[in-house]
Design an enzyme around this catalytic site. Structure first.
Site, mmCIF file in Angstrom:
data_model
loop_
_atom_site.group_PDB
_atom_site.id
_atom_site.type_symbol
_atom_site.label_atom_id
_atom_site.label_comp_id
_atom_site.label_asym_id
_atom_site.label_seq_id
_atom_site.Cartn_x
_atom_site.Cartn_y
_atom_site.Cartn_z
ATOM 1 C CG ASP A 1 33.157 45.356 33.679
ATOM 2 O OD1 ASP A 1 33.843 45.990 34.493
ATOM 3 O OD2 ASP A 1 33.070 44.103 33.669
ATOM 4 C CG ASP B 1 39.068 43.298 35.161
ATOM 5 O OD1 ASP B 1 39.829 43.269 34.183
ATOM 6 O OD2 ASP B 1 39.313 43.949 36.198
HETATM 7 MG MG LIG Z 1 33.289 42.836 35.403
#
Ligand SMILES: [Mg+2]
Ligand SMILES: [Zn+2]
Length: 171
Positions: free
Chosen positions: A11, A13
């Site tokens: 992922d 962010d």
């Molecule tokens: Mg995230």
């Protein structure tokens, strides 16, 4: 070396970089602790890497695709090249097949890297990352942050206190 995995998907962010909601400014990209080290080690072991990221700011009209691309380019400047980037640009109400917790981004990344989901780790900071990995048949590892809800931590089959601890699970 007997490796159980062929690829690690991250992922973006809150996992690779600090979460700045709907950020379109490359100057605000800051790696999470351990991100550089983990990527160096993962690549040194011959594992493929990829990014799987919901960017609904595009679908919400808060970000342009160009801004997201500029932020992603900055991520690669700081953390090195990834084998694939899979981005969901859609609004949550669009009902697309790619927005996590749907498996679309993970499946597309595995296909792009030519690896099987069962031999792919997905590292993320919220429950949607875990569910997307499971739905794709991949192996989730949750690295909780301040935004991770307690029930998401409880439900995750595997958690790591930080990115460096993920390394011990995958090698
Ligand atoms: Mg995230
Ligand atoms: Zn989507």
């Amino acid at each position: 070396m007997d490796q159980a995995f062929d690829a690690v998907l991250f992922d973006r962010d809150g996992t690779l970089i600090r979460d700045v909601p709907y950020n379109g400014d490359p100057g605000r990209v800051a790696p999470m602790p351990g991100a550089r080290e983990v990527l160096r080690d993962v690549r040194a072991h011959g594992l493929r890497t990829g990014v799987v990221s919901n960017q609904s700011g595009i679908g919400r009209g808060l970000l342009t695709e160009e801004q997201v691309a500029a932020v992603n380019a900055r991520v690669e400047e700081l953390l090195g090249r990834f084998g694939t980037w899979q981005i969901c640009p859609h609004h949550p109400d669009d009902g697309c097949a790619c927005r996590k917790p749907a498996p679309g981004l993970v499946l597309a990344a595995c296909e792009a890297l030519n690896v099987s989901p069962e031999r792919t780790v997905v590292v993320g900071d919220i429950g949607a990352d875990v569910v997307a990995a499971q739905a794709a048949g991949a192996v989730p590892v949750l690295v909780p942050t301040g935004v991770t809800r307690p029930e998401e931590v409880e439900r995750a089959p595997r958690t790591a206190p930080d990115l460096l601890a993920v390394l011990e699970m995958i090698r």
